[in-house]
Scaffold this motif. Structure first.
Motif, mmCIF file in Angstrom:
data_model
loop_
_atom_site.group_PDB
_atom_site.id
_atom_site.type_symbol
_atom_site.label_atom_id
_atom_site.label_comp_id
_atom_site.label_asym_id
_atom_site.label_seq_id
_atom_site.Cartn_x
_atom_site.Cartn_y
_atom_site.Cartn_z
ATOM 1 N N LEU A 142 0.848 -1.180 0.000
ATOM 2 C CA LEU A 142 0.000 0.000 0.000
ATOM 3 C C LEU A 142 0.886 1.232 0.000
ATOM 4 O O LEU A 142 1.909 1.268 0.688
ATOM 5 C CB LEU A 142 -0.895 -0.001 1.251
ATOM 6 N N ASP A 143 0.509 2.239 -0.777
ATOM 7 C CA ASP A 143 1.271 3.475 -0.785
ATOM 8 C C ASP A 143 1.313 4.063 0.622
ATOM 9 O O ASP A 143 0.301 4.081 1.342
ATOM 10 C CB ASP A 143 0.620 4.482 -1.744
ATOM 11 N N GLY A 144 2.497 4.532 1.006
ATOM 12 C CA GLY A 144 2.665 5.028 2.364
ATOM 13 C C GLY A 144 1.756 6.189 2.711
ATOM 14 O O GLY A 144 1.337 6.336 3.859
ATOM 15 N N ALA A 145 1.425 7.037 1.716
ATOM 16 C CA ALA A 145 0.533 8.160 1.976
ATOM 17 C C ALA A 145 -0.859 7.662 2.350
ATOM 18 O O ALA A 145 -1.520 8.211 3.240
ATOM 19 C CB ALA A 145 0.457 9.069 0.750
ATOM 20 N N GLU A 146 -1.316 6.604 1.689
ATOM 21 C CA GLU A 146 -2.606 6.006 2.032
ATOM 22 C C GLU A 146 -2.539 5.331 3.395
ATOM 23 O O GLU A 146 -3.485 5.379 4.182
ATOM 24 C CB GLU A 146 -3.031 5.000 0.963
ATOM 25 N N ALA A 147 -1.402 4.681 3.653
ATOM 26 C CA ALA A 147 -1.216 4.038 4.957
ATOM 27 C C ALA A 147 -1.275 5.074 6.082
ATOM 28 O O ALA A 147 -1.839 4.818 7.146
ATOM 29 C CB ALA A 147 0.123 3.301 4.986
ATOM 30 N N VAL A 157 3.706 10.365 13.993
ATOM 31 C CA VAL A 157 4.246 9.619 12.859
ATOM 32 C C VAL A 157 5.329 10.447 12.178
ATOM 33 O O VAL A 157 5.091 11.595 11.786
ATOM 34 C CB VAL A 157 3.152 9.264 11.834
ATOM 35 N N ILE A 158 6.520 9.849 12.047
ATOM 36 C CA ILE A 158 7.594 10.450 11.266
ATOM 37 C C ILE A 158 7.674 9.693 9.954
ATOM 38 O O ILE A 158 7.908 8.481 9.937
ATOM 39 C CB ILE A 158 8.944 10.373 11.999
ATOM 40 N N VAL A 159 7.464 10.383 8.850
ATOM 41 C CA VAL A 159 7.479 9.758 7.533
ATOM 42 C C VAL A 159 8.905 9.748 6.996
ATOM 43 O O VAL A 159 9.601 10.770 7.040
ATOM 44 C CB VAL A 159 6.547 10.518 6.572
ATOM 45 N N ALA A 160 9.337 8.603 6.506
ATOM 46 C CA ALA A 160 10.639 8.473 5.845
ATOM 47 C C ALA A 160 10.381 8.299 4.355
ATOM 48 O O ALA A 160 9.714 7.352 3.947
ATOM 49 C CB ALA A 160 11.399 7.270 6.395
ATOM 50 N N THR A 161 10.871 9.220 3.546
ATOM 51 C CA THR A 161 10.535 9.208 2.134
ATOM 52 C C THR A 161 11.723 9.564 1.258
ATOM 53 O O THR A 161 12.579 10.361 1.648
ATOM 54 C CB THR A 161 9.378 10.190 1.848
ATOM 55 N N ALA A 162 11.750 8.976 0.074
ATOM 56 C CA ALA A 162 12.760 9.343 -0.917
ATOM 57 C C ALA A 162 12.265 10.507 -1.763
ATOM 58 O O ALA A 162 12.995 11.048 -2.593
ATOM 59 C CB ALA A 162 13.081 8.141 -1.813
ATOM 60 N N ARG A 163 11.003 10.885 -1.556
ATOM 61 C CA ARG A 163 10.394 11.976 -2.323
ATOM 62 C C ARG A 163 10.726 13.308 -1.665
ATOM 63 O O ARG A 163 10.461 13.497 -0.491
ATOM 64 C CB ARG A 163 8.879 11.795 -2.389
ATOM 65 N N ASP A 164 11.288 14.238 -2.446
ATOM 66 C CA ASP A 164 11.638 15.537 -1.870
ATOM 67 C C ASP A 164 10.820 16.668 -2.476
ATOM 68 O O ASP A 164 11.168 17.843 -2.335
ATOM 69 C CB ASP A 164 13.137 15.810 -2.031
ATOM 70 N N ASP A 165 9.721 16.320 -3.146
ATOM 71 C CA ASP A 165 8.853 17.326 -3.720
ATOM 72 C C ASP A 165 8.124 18.074 -2.604
ATOM 73 O O ASP A 165 7.485 17.457 -1.739
ATOM 74 C CB ASP A 165 7.846 16.657 -4.663
ATOM 75 N N GLU A 166 8.224 19.392 -2.614
ATOM 76 C CA GLU A 166 7.649 20.187 -1.520
ATOM 77 C C GLU A 166 6.140 20.003 -1.417
ATOM 78 O O GLU A 166 5.597 19.891 -0.307
ATOM 79 C CB GLU A 166 7.973 21.669 -1.712
ATOM 80 N N ALA A 167 5.451 19.975 -2.565
ATOM 81 C CA ALA A 167 3.995 19.816 -2.542
ATOM 82 C C ALA A 167 3.605 18.482 -1.921
ATOM 83 O O ALA A 167 2.630 18.390 -1.166
ATOM 84 C CB ALA A 167 3.429 19.931 -3.952
ATOM 85 N N ILE A 188 5.372 16.771 0.298
ATOM 86 C CA ILE A 188 5.657 16.836 1.732
ATOM 87 C C ILE A 188 4.561 17.601 2.463
ATOM 88 O O ILE A 188 4.112 17.209 3.547
ATOM 89 C CB ILE A 188 7.035 17.486 1.970
ATOM 90 N N VAL A 189 4.073 18.696 1.867
ATOM 91 C CA VAL A 189 2.975 19.455 2.468
ATOM 92 C C VAL A 189 1.732 18.584 2.585
ATOM 93 O O VAL A 189 1.032 18.592 3.603
ATOM 94 C CB VAL A 189 2.669 20.721 1.646
ATOM 95 N N ARG A 190 1.455 17.782 1.544
ATOM 96 C CA ARG A 190 0.295 16.886 1.581
ATOM 97 C C ARG A 190 0.431 15.881 2.717
ATOM 98 O O ARG A 190 -0.533 15.588 3.428
ATOM 99 C CB ARG A 190 0.129 16.166 0.245
ATOM 100 N N ASP A 198 1.326 28.081 5.550
ATOM 101 C CA ASP A 198 -0.048 28.495 5.824
ATOM 102 C C ASP A 198 -1.055 27.500 5.287
ATOM 103 O O ASP A 198 -2.187 27.421 5.780
ATOM 104 C CB ASP A 198 -0.315 29.870 5.194
ATOM 105 N N GLN A 199 -0.654 26.718 4.270
ATOM 106 C CA GLN A 199 -1.570 25.756 3.685
ATOM 107 C C GLN A 199 -2.003 24.711 4.713
ATOM 108 O O GLN A 199 -3.127 24.212 4.670
ATOM 109 C CB GLN A 199 -0.926 25.072 2.480
ATOM 110 N N THR A 200 -1.117 24.396 5.641
ATOM 111 C CA THR A 200 -1.455 23.444 6.692
ATOM 112 C C THR A 200 -2.653 23.933 7.493
ATOM 113 O O THR A 200 -3.600 23.187 7.756
ATOM 114 C CB THR A 200 -0.252 23.237 7.639
ATOM 115 N N ILE A 201 -2.626 25.206 7.875
ATOM 116 C CA ILE A 201 -3.743 25.787 8.623
ATOM 117 C C ILE A 201 -4.992 25.860 7.754
ATOM 118 O O ILE A 201 -6.091 25.519 8.196
ATOM 119 C CB ILE A 201 -3.366 27.182 9.150
ATOM 120 N N ASP A 202 -4.823 26.297 6.517
ATOM 121 C CA ASP A 202 -5.972 26.447 5.618
ATOM 122 C C ASP A 202 -6.702 25.126 5.408
ATOM 123 O O ASP A 202 -7.938 25.088 5.392
ATOM 124 C CB ASP A 202 -5.519 27.000 4.266
#
Length: 229
Positions: A58-63, A75-85, A87-89, A191-195
């Motif tokens: 299962l994709d970790g984001a879904e998990a 939860v601390i996520v360990a990822t090879a993905r460094d895309d800012e968008a 990470i914000v998600r 700010d997107q986190t709050i929004d």
């Protein structure tokens, strides 16, 4: 010492993490799939979960979303993905922190210590004993329950904390930096986190940003909660 669940399918990485965390006097359990992780958190209490996103079943984001449905454990996520968008998600979906692979065990230890300090600070803080009332809202911080016009609201941990913080200051415009510091326990953030959380909270209060009843955003200033006029 903390109880840690390591969710990692790479046996080499998993063994290294287990060895390091055990040497640091932490209690460690480990699994290699998302479904095993869900079973673990359903049956055992952990202080923190280290979640790899590249899982085989299962994709970790879904998990992460599924974990958030059954537990508030940090939860601390360990990822090879460094895309800012991306990470914000992940942060918006409930991650408390993240590490970009490859990372050192010292870096993991520092992030774990910070997350544990925040979670224990929140848990150790004595909430107000009185029920907060704003219009038709009734919020009980001790029982962590909230009602709107007599109907129980189904809120996530962060939604409840945000609503409670604002309800304790009715009619006061709270700056976003203060919300990040007090609700998210972060000195900086997007700010997107709050929004996103405000949007979810508005939906459960039966309102929208265009037609607010309780939650009012003052662009460039902050957010306030007040009873409907």
């Amino acid at each position: 010492m903390a109880s840690v669940l390591v969710v990692e399918d790479d046996q080499f990485v998993r063994s290294a993490l287990i060895r390091h965390l055990s040497e640091a006097a932490h209690t460690v359990r480990s699994v290699g799939t998302a479904l095993e992780a869900l079973r673990e958190v359903a049956h055992f209490r952990f202080d923190v979960v280290v979640l790899d996103l590249g899982l085989p079943d299962l994709d970790g984001a879904e998990a992460l979303k599924m974990l958030r449905g059954i537990t508030d454990v940090p939860v601390i996520v360990a990822t090879a993905r460094d895309d800012e968008a991306e990470i914000v998600r992940l942060l918006n979906d409930g991650a408390d922190d993240y590490l970009t692979k490859p990372f050192s065990v010292e870096h993991l230890s520092a992030r774990m210590a910070a997350v544990l300090r925040r979670s224990r600070s929140v848990a150790g803080a004595e909430p107000p004993s009185r029920v907060l009332r704003v219009g038709g809202l009734a919020i009980d911080p001790l029982r962590r329950s909230a009602e709107l016009d007599g109907t129980v609201l189904d809120l996530t941990r962060r939604e409840f904390d945000l609503l409670t913080f604002l309800a304790g200051r009715p009619g006061v415009v709270v700056p976003r930096k203060e919300l990040l510091a007090e609700v998210w326990q972060q000195s900086y953030g997007d700010d997107q986190t709050i929004d996103v959380h405000l949007s979810w909270l508005r939906r459960k209060l039966g309102e929208t940003a265009a037609n607010p009843r309780y939650l009012h955003t003052l662009r460039g200033v902050g957010v306030k909660l007040e009873p409907p006029q």
